[in-house]
Scaffold this active site. Structure first.
Site, PDB file in Angstrom:
ATOM      1  N   HIS A  39      48.690  28.460  47.714  1.00  0.00           N
ATOM      2  CA  HIS A  39      48.142  27.168  47.303  1.00  0.00           C
ATOM      3  C   HIS A  39      48.359  27.007  45.800  1.00  0.00           C
ATOM      4  O   HIS A  39      48.972  27.867  45.145  1.00  0.00           O
ATOM      5  CB  HIS A  39      46.662  27.054  47.681  1.00  0.00           C
ATOM      6  CG  HIS A  39      45.849  28.238  47.234  1.00  0.00           C
ATOM      7  ND1 HIS A  39      45.654  28.560  45.909  1.00  0.00           N
ATOM      8  CD2 HIS A  39      45.210  29.205  47.947  1.00  0.00           C
ATOM      9  CE1 HIS A  39      44.915  29.638  45.799  1.00  0.00           C
ATOM     10  NE2 HIS A  39      44.637  30.066  47.032  1.00  0.00           N
ATOM     11  N   HIS A  42      47.812  29.989  43.437  1.00  0.00           N
ATOM     12  CA  HIS A  42      48.909  30.968  43.364  1.00  0.00           C
ATOM     13  C   HIS A  42      50.062  30.417  42.524  1.00  0.00           C
ATOM     14  O   HIS A  42      50.655  31.129  41.712  1.00  0.00           O
ATOM     15  CB  HIS A  42      49.471  31.280  44.758  1.00  0.00           C
ATOM     16  CG  HIS A  42      48.495  31.909  45.705  1.00  0.00           C
ATOM     17  ND1 HIS A  42      47.962  31.231  46.785  1.00  0.00           N
ATOM     18  CD2 HIS A  42      47.967  33.152  45.745  1.00  0.00           C
ATOM     19  CE1 HIS A  42      47.157  32.032  47.450  1.00  0.00           C
ATOM     20  NE2 HIS A  42      47.131  33.205  46.843  1.00  0.00           N
ATOM     21  N   GLY A 152      44.324  36.028  39.595  1.00  0.00           N
ATOM     22  CA  GLY A 152      43.443  34.892  39.320  1.00  0.00           C
ATOM     23  C   GLY A 152      42.042  35.373  38.969  1.00  0.00           C
ATOM     24  O   GLY A 152      41.504  36.290  39.600  1.00  0.00           O
ATOM     25  N   GLN A 158      37.887  41.791  41.800  1.00  0.00           N
ATOM     26  CA  GLN A 158      39.216  42.387  42.034  1.00  0.00           C
ATOM     27  C   GLN A 158      39.934  42.653  40.705  1.00  0.00           C
ATOM     28  O   GLN A 158      40.588  43.684  40.537  1.00  0.00           O
ATOM     29  CB  GLN A 158      40.045  41.449  42.922  1.00  0.00           C
ATOM     30  CG  GLN A 158      41.486  41.869  43.068  1.00  0.00           C
ATOM     31  CD  GLN A 158      42.211  41.078  44.147  1.00  0.00           C
ATOM     32  OE1 GLN A 158      42.080  41.381  45.310  1.00  0.00           O
ATOM     33  NE2 GLN A 158      42.966  40.059  43.762  1.00  0.00           N
ATOM     34  N   VAL A 181      42.394  28.027  39.288  1.00  0.00           N
ATOM     35  CA  VAL A 181      42.868  26.660  39.564  1.00  0.00           C
ATOM     36  C   VAL A 181      42.436  26.314  40.967  1.00  0.00           C
ATOM     37  O   VAL A 181      42.759  27.052  41.893  1.00  0.00           O
ATOM     38  CB  VAL A 181      44.404  26.578  39.430  1.00  0.00           C
ATOM     39  CG1 VAL A 181      44.915  25.228  39.934  1.00  0.00           C
ATOM     40  CG2 VAL A 181      44.817  26.800  37.986  1.00  0.00           C
TER      41      VAL A 181
HETATM   42  O1  PAF Z   1      44.177  38.694  45.965  1.00  0.00           O
HETATM   43  C1  PAF Z   1      44.904  38.934  46.947  1.00  0.00           C
HETATM   44  O2  PAF Z   1      45.546  38.052  47.521  1.00  0.00           O
HETATM   45  C2  PAF Z   1      45.001  40.368  47.454  1.00  0.00           C
HETATM   46  O3  PAF Z   1      43.792  41.035  47.356  1.00  0.00           O
HETATM   47  C3  PAF Z   1      46.132  41.162  46.782  1.00  0.00           C
HETATM   48  C4  PAF Z   1      45.861  41.367  45.298  1.00  0.00           C
HETATM   49  C5  PAF Z   1      47.460  40.453  46.971  1.00  0.00           C
HETATM   50  C6  PAF Z   1      46.246  42.555  47.413  1.00  0.00           C
HETATM   51  O4  PAF Z   1      46.535  42.477  48.773  1.00  0.00           O
END
Ligand code: PAF
Length: 181
Positions: A39, A42, A152, A158, A181
């Site tokens: 989206h 990304h 993000g 994370q 975003v």
């Molecule tokens: O944020 C995500 O989409 C996932 O956790 C990642 C970092 C691609 C790991 O699979």
């Protein structure tokens, strides 16, 4: 003029050759790790990556190890064709979309645990989630060999987990956290 469409690779050998070619040309390599179903959030990471790096790799991999037993890994959207089209519109050099067995071979037994930062909040309601995230992110870092990876701010915990892992394991990669975003 729209940028060239990305080269889509499914295996690590082809990925390695493309990245090595870019390195030989002295390009800075950027990685945007994703699970696909892309989206605007990304795409904004990819735009930032492109503005800072001469070679942009986007990984698309629905990582089974970060899903809990009661979470529906099977139903997670898999939209590679649309993802590649979206990435073509913003410019991406390589899309790395490995098969599940390419990332977790038979006998895979090594996992990355990052400790306290992974325990509260999402770590509490999704036990094992950040272990799966840290493990796949480390594998992607190793396979791509990027100089910088983009995440993000939306996935705040994370980003803390990834930064902790990079510090603790002395990984030679910069982490760029981009506005939501
Ligand atoms: O944020 C995500 O989409 C996932 O956790 C990642 C970092 C691609 C790991 O699979």
């Amino acid at each position: 003029m729209s940028p060239n469409p990305p080269v889509v690779v499914h295996d690590v050998t082809a990925l390695g050759e493309l990245v090595a070619g870019a390195r030989r040309q002295g390009k800075r390599i950027g990685l945007v790790p994703t699970m696909g179903a892309l989206h605007e959030g990304h795409l904004s990471l990819v735009r930032t990556c492109r503005s800072e790096c001469g070679f942009t790799v986007v990984s698309v991999f629905v990582n089974p190890s970060q899903f809990g037993p009661s979470e529906d890994f099977g139903k997670y959207p898999r939209t590679l064709e649309a993802d590649v089209q979206a990435l073509a519109s913003v410019g991406t050099d390589v899309v790395f979309a490995p098969a599940s067995d390419a990332m977790y071979g038979p006998g895979h037994a090594t996992w990355v645990e990052v400790g306290a930062v992974a325990e509260p909040l999402e770590g509490q309601c999704r036990p094992g989630h950040f272990r799966g995230v840290a493990t796949i992110v480390l594998k992607l870092f190793n396979l791509v060999g990027a100089d910088v990876a983009y995440f993000g701010q939306k996935d705040y915990q994370q980003t803390l987990v990834v930064k902790q892992m990079v510090r603790d394991l002395d990984l030679p990669i910069a982490i760029c956290v981009c506005p939501t975003v």
